[in-house]
Enzyme design. Structure first.
Site, PDB file in Angstrom:
ATOM      1  NE  ARG A  30     -41.026  22.941  31.129  1.00  0.00           N
ATOM      2  CZ  ARG A  30     -40.607  21.719  30.832  1.00  0.00           C
ATOM      3  NH1 ARG A  30     -40.583  20.785  31.759  1.00  0.00           N
ATOM      4  NH2 ARG A  30     -40.229  21.407  29.599  1.00  0.00           N
TER       5      ARG A  30
ATOM      6  NE  ARG B 220     -38.163  27.648  31.473  1.00  0.00           N
ATOM      7  CZ  ARG B 220     -38.848  26.813  30.694  1.00  0.00           C
ATOM      8  NH1 ARG B 220     -38.246  26.228  29.682  1.00  0.00           N
ATOM      9  NH2 ARG B 220     -40.103  26.541  30.947  1.00  0.00           N
TER      10      ARG B 220
ATOM     11  CG  ASN C 297     -39.462  20.034  24.804  1.00  0.00           C
ATOM     12  OD1 ASN C 297     -38.906  18.998  24.455  1.00  0.00           O
ATOM     13  ND2 ASN C 297     -39.838  20.253  26.053  1.00  0.00           N
ATOM     14  CG  ASP C 298     -39.676  26.124  22.756  1.00  0.00           C
ATOM     15  OD1 ASP C 298     -40.720  26.028  22.090  1.00  0.00           O
ATOM     16  OD2 ASP C 298     -39.657  26.498  23.942  1.00  0.00           O
TER      17      ASP C 298
ATOM     18  CB  CYS D 130     -33.714  20.879  30.286  1.00  0.00           C
ATOM     19  SG  CYS D 130     -33.837  22.456  29.426  1.00  0.00           S
TER      20      CYS D 130
HETATM   21  C1  PEP Z   1     -37.730  23.098  25.677  1.00  0.00           C
HETATM   22  O1  PEP Z   1     -38.174  23.977  24.934  1.00  0.00           O
HETATM   23  O2  PEP Z   1     -37.128  22.093  25.261  1.00  0.00           O
HETATM   24  C2  PEP Z   1     -37.930  23.190  27.131  1.00  0.00           C
HETATM   25  C3  PEP Z   1     -37.316  22.367  27.947  1.00  0.00           C
HETATM   26  O3  PEP Z   1     -38.758  24.136  27.609  1.00  0.00           O
HETATM   27  P1  PEP Z   1     -40.361  24.160  27.515  1.00  0.00           P
HETATM   28  O4  PEP Z   1     -40.799  22.787  27.096  1.00  0.00           O
HETATM   29  O5  PEP Z   1     -40.805  24.556  28.872  1.00  0.00           O
HETATM   30  O6  PEP Z   1     -40.606  25.192  26.468  1.00  0.00           O
HETATM   31 MG    MG Z   2     -38.741  25.931  25.696  1.00  0.00          MG
END
Ligand code: PEP
Ligand code: MG
Length: 567
Positions: free
Chosen positions: A293, A329, A451-452, A499
């Site tokens: 990140r 990323r 996560n998103d 991820c």
């Molecule tokens: C996700 O969205 O799953 C991710 C790995 O990215 P972030 O949590 O940084 O948005």
């Molecule tokens: Mg994300």
């Protein structure tokens, strides 16, 4: 029983040492001899610097360099002339040194505390630590000494500061309970590095406990017991033994390949935030970096990092990882990640706004600086580029065009880079999932950002507690999406990783094995547990479970099934 937040895993049972901070109140005086008062302040600052440098050294020896850097951060802050200059200015206007320190630090605490980003918020407690240390020196108040506590001590304190942690003798402290602090606070990071069970945010705990009472600290569930009955102590003593045994068993997976029960090999990578985290990934036996990140580089300073600064940071991580893959990323700002100096427009719905790849494509100069930095780092190892927040094919094509432009520019300057660098995209929006078949034809790999993906599939703000009950990767909608993405990737013959946090979830892993995920990227602390869970499932067993799970209609049913059949 008291409920708090688990900040460092493990069970601690011991006798309480209640740390009572000394009173730091002072009378505000008007100063006539401002030069003498400034000298008094400077002497306190000098003593603070010496003490902090010594503390950092002791942490480096006893815990590690990364942790020492946290303490050194205090040195950097106090060496910033904006902070000390403002203190001097106030003294020149007649304020006493104590009042000047108090006012200036409070100003910084309020400024950092108001920021949305967790890392920035953390600075507020660093400044508070600095303020208390300076006031103690000015008032001649001694530090509370926790370096001499007896073996088997549970420390209870309003807020644990990094300076307190640096005094802790690991062998004597079996647990920590605090009223304040967050899981990403520096003291929580230090406690985790010391492997001391810790529960934070237990309201009012310092008002109800006394020295030498018995406490149980359950850093797995985030609970605390004070003077529990004998049977509860016995129950937790057993839980502690089981935890220690499980941790020891995990160590057997160190240095091993990541194999399913029927011998299918998958990749087990790590998520990192700073180049130095790559060391942690290696220490934890990560096989590569599945998600770097890069936002930290942009959030840490007060202006855009230059191409060279970025190149150095990416190269550092790449060199630490040697011949292992590092997936970098590109900038994923916006939403919950603000970068104040960019002056991003405040939007009604920041998660749906001008963020991540959308921002980068409309600011190609900023984006190309990052792409060139990554490309140059690719000359030093196995680097891949990953695009966040993709929603349509045009975005991928535009990035590809910019990468080609950057390659031409670097070539013209005679810079080295990997000509065949792979370009992949995160699949973390509902749109990307629905066109996964189209995207798979255009990119070299996918990485699922659960996560998103959960946020955008369930239409649930990932930070809104009111709708948190809907935020689950085990919702049938999210599971179908994940399956669809993996199948689309497999059909085009590209690797599909994950991820998001779900990649480390023991309940999710068998489903991912069944769907055919080829790369898991998890926080370094979860590498061994993920490897252990993966080793327990054969494809046939995972398929049988996935078939049942995918036929269920609700999240609750899915979770109940996965828990009942967990290995
Ligand atoms: C996700 O969205 O799953 C991710 C790995 O990215 P972030 O949590 O940084 O948005
Ligand atoms: Mg994300």
């Amino acid at each position: 029983m008291f409920k708090g937040i688990e900040a460092s895993r493990g069970i601690g049972i011991g006798n309480i040492c209640l740390v009572v901070e000394h009173d730091l109140s002072f009378e505000t005086r008007h100063i006539d001899d401002t030069e003498a008062e400034k000298a008094r302040l400077n002497s306190a600052i000098d003593r603070f610097k010496k003490k902090t440098a010594a503390m950092a050294e002791s942490v480096r020896k006893n815990i590690g360099s990364k942790e020492a850097a946290i303490i050194e951060g205090h040195l950097t802050m106090i060496s910033d002339p904006t902070m000390t200059g403002e203190m001097s200015k106030r003294i020149e206007k007649g304020q006493c040194a104590e009042a000047a320190v108090n006012a200036v630090c409070d100003m910084f605490i309020a400024m950092f505390g108001d920021m949305e980003d967790d890392m920035m918020k953390q600075r507020a407690s660093d400044v508070s630590d600095i303020k208390n240390s300076l006031l103690k020196l000015l008032l001649g108040v001694k530090d509370v000494d926790i370096s001499n506590v007896a073996p088997g001590t549970v420390i209870v304190v309003h807020e644990l500061t990094p300076s307190m942690v640096s005094q802790i003798v690991r062998e004597n402290v079996v647990g920590i309970i605090t009223e304040a602090g967050g899981t990403t606070s520096h003291s929580a990071i230090l406690a985790r590095a010391l492997e001391i069970p810790m529960v934070i945010s237990v309201p009012g705990i310092t008002d109800v406990v006394h020295d030498n009472e018995t406490a149980i600290v359950d850093g797995i569930e985030g609970t605390v017991y004070i003077n529990p009955p004998k049977q509860v102590i016995a129950q937790y003593a057993r839980k502690r033994e089981e935890f220690i045994k499980a941790q020891a068993e995990l160590k057997n997976f160190f240095g091993k390949k990541t194999l399913t029960a029927d011998g299918e090999e998958v990749e087990l990578f790590c998520n990192i935030v700073t180049p130095q985290d790559a060391k942690k990934a290696l220490e934890c036996d990560g096989e590569g970096i599945g998600l770097f990140r890069t936002e930290f580089l942009f959030m840490d300073g007060t202006q855009l990092p230059t191409e060279d600064e970025q190149f150095k940071a990416y190269k550092e991580a790449v060199e630490i990882m040697g011949d292992r893959t590092v997936i970098i990323r590109t900038l994923d700002i916006g939403g919950d990640k603000d970068i104040p100096y960019l002056g991003l427009e405040k939007e009604e719905n920041p998660f749906l706004g001008h963020r991540a790849i959308r921002y980068c494509l409309s600011n190609p100069d900023i984006y190309k600086m990052q792409l060139r930095g990554i490309l140059r780092a690719s000359a030093f190892g196995r680097v891949k580029i990953m695009i966040p927040m993709v929603t349509c094919l045009e975005e991928v094509r535009s990035v590809k065009a910019l990468v080609e432009e950057c390659k031409r520019e670097l070539k013209a300057k005679g810079e080295d880079f990997d000509e065949n660098i792979e370009l992949g995209c995160m699949v973390e929006t509902a749109a990307a999932s629905l066109i996964a078949d189209i995207l798979a034809k255009e990119v070299d790999f996918f990485s699922i950002g659960t996560n998103d993906l959960t946020q955008y599939t369930m239409s649930v703000d990932r930070e809104n507690a009111n709708v948190a009950y809907l935020y689950s990767t085990f919702q049938p909608a999210v599971l179908r999406s994940i399956k669809n993405i993996i199948e689309a990737g497999k059909k085009e013959g590209i690797p599909v990783g994950m991820c998001g946090e779900a990649a480390a979830n023991p309940l999710m892993i068998p489903l991912l094995i069944s769907f055919g995920l080829t790369e898991y990227s998890v926080n370094p602390g979860f590498v061994l547990s993920a490897r252990s869970i993966i080793s327990k499932w054969s494809k046939a067993d995972a398929d049988a479970l996935a078939n049942k799970a995918m036929a269920l209609a609700t999240e609750a049913e899915v979770v109940a099934l996965l828990k009942a059949e967990a290995k």
